[in-house]
Design an enzyme around this catalytic site. Structure first.
Site, PDB file in Angstrom:
ATOM      1  N   SER A 143       0.855  -1.191   0.000  1.00  0.00           N
ATOM      2  CA  SER A 143       0.000   0.000   0.000  1.00  0.00           C
ATOM      3  C   SER A 143       0.888   1.237   0.000  1.00  0.00           C
ATOM      4  CB  SER A 143      -0.833  -0.021   1.288  1.00  0.00           C
ATOM      5  OG  SER A 143      -1.497   1.208   1.489  1.00  0.00           O
ATOM      6  N   TYR A 156      -2.063  -0.384  10.687  1.00  0.00           N
ATOM      7  CA  TYR A 156      -2.190  -0.852   9.292  1.00  0.00           C
ATOM      8  C   TYR A 156      -0.877  -0.621   8.546  1.00  0.00           C
ATOM      9  CZ  TYR A 156      -3.919  -1.141   4.437  1.00  0.00           C
ATOM     10  OH  TYR A 156      -4.096  -1.463   3.111  1.00  0.00           O
TER      11      TYR A 156
END
Ligand code: NDP
Length: 249
Positions: A143, A156
């Site tokens: 990501s 995250y």
């Protein structure tokens, strides 16, 4: 002849979003695809769709990647059914954002279990098969949060930094085995991913990015993955960062 004829690709988290689009993109290029996730009904629909198109070949296997046995069985069964595993797309992932001070430790555990440990379990099994074959390609979905941390995304981002760290180790460990490793780092993509956020402050916080007019679509990422996989064996695309044009951070 299509670019991926004869290749077998295993895609985790293929019941929705980027994984689903990737399965369709790789199948459209001629690969046989093994689609894995927990929601079997969604996988069956996908398999039906792929097998209904000219020459498409898909097989679904139910798998919770956080269960090491299931993760290993996924690769074993893919190899038993289709003879080889050329590509593994480690895509299964969960994003539950919140400030760390909130202490949502169950969500931290879920994210590390799926995004990091799940990836390791499936990868380890796939690497054994790829080493025997003398070739393979691991695609790890990280990501933008694998390159940049910030408020609300500490845990995250921690999982996605881990994905990048693991990927770089694998890339060098597997050089001599002719196994390529690619990290894909998407910005905001329109999928179910943010639906699992429970923290109200985080739901509000992501609107500045997920609320942009024209965020990425799953097929935008799938097309990038198909590009990496279709390159000649001498070409290893190590990293791809893709943001919506309007996304700042
Ligand atoms: P989705 O929520 O649409 O897809 C996530 C997939 O992961 C689902 O198919 C889900 O299937 C699967 N999954 C979740 N938990 C497990 C588990 N325990 N075992 C097996 N599969 C599991 O989101 P995306 O398509 O957006 O996410 C795909 C990847 O892309 C993730 O790694 C995410 O972090 C990454 N990403 C997404 C971005 C975005 O903006 N959407 C941005 C950057 C990265 P099921 O529930 O059926 O098991």
């Amino acid at each position: 002849m299509a670019k991926l004829d004869g290749k077998v690709a295993v895609i985790t988290g293929a019941s929705s979003g980027i994984g689903e689009a990737t399965a369709e993109a790789l199948a459209a290029e001629g690969a046989s695809v093994v689609v894995a996730a927990r929601r079997e009904d969604r996988l069956s629909d996908l398999v039906e769709r792929i097998n209904g198109k000219n020459g498409g070949k898909a097989l679904s296997l139910e798998c919770d990647v956080t269960d090491e046995e299931q993760a290993h069985a996924l690769i074993r069964r893919a190899k038993d059914e289709l003879g080889r595993v050329d590509v593994l797309v480690n895509n299964a992932g969960v994003m539950q954002l919140s400030k760390i001070e909130k202490g949502l430790s169950d969500e931290w555990r879920t994210m590390f279990d799926v995004n990091v440990l799940g990836l390791l379990y499936v990868t380890e099994a796939a690497v054994q098969v790829m080493k025997e074959q003398g070739s393979g390609h691991l695609i790890n979905i990280s990501s933008v949060a694998g390159r940049k941390s910030g408020p609300l995304r500490g845990a995250y981002a921690g999982t996605k930094f881990a994905v990048n760290a693991i990927s770089e180790a694998l890339r060098v460990e597997l050089l001599e085995d002719n196994i390529r490793v690619t990290v894909v780092e998407p910005g905001a993509v329109e999928t179910e991913l943010p639906d699992h956020i429970t923290d109200e402050e985080a739901k509000e916080g992501i609107k500045s990015i997920y609320g942009l007019d024209d965020i990425l679509q799953p097929e935008d990422i799938a097309n990038a993955i198909a590009y990496c996989v279709a390159q000649p064996e001498r070409v290893s695309v190590n990293e791809i960062l893709i943001r919506p044009t309007q996304q700042g951070n």
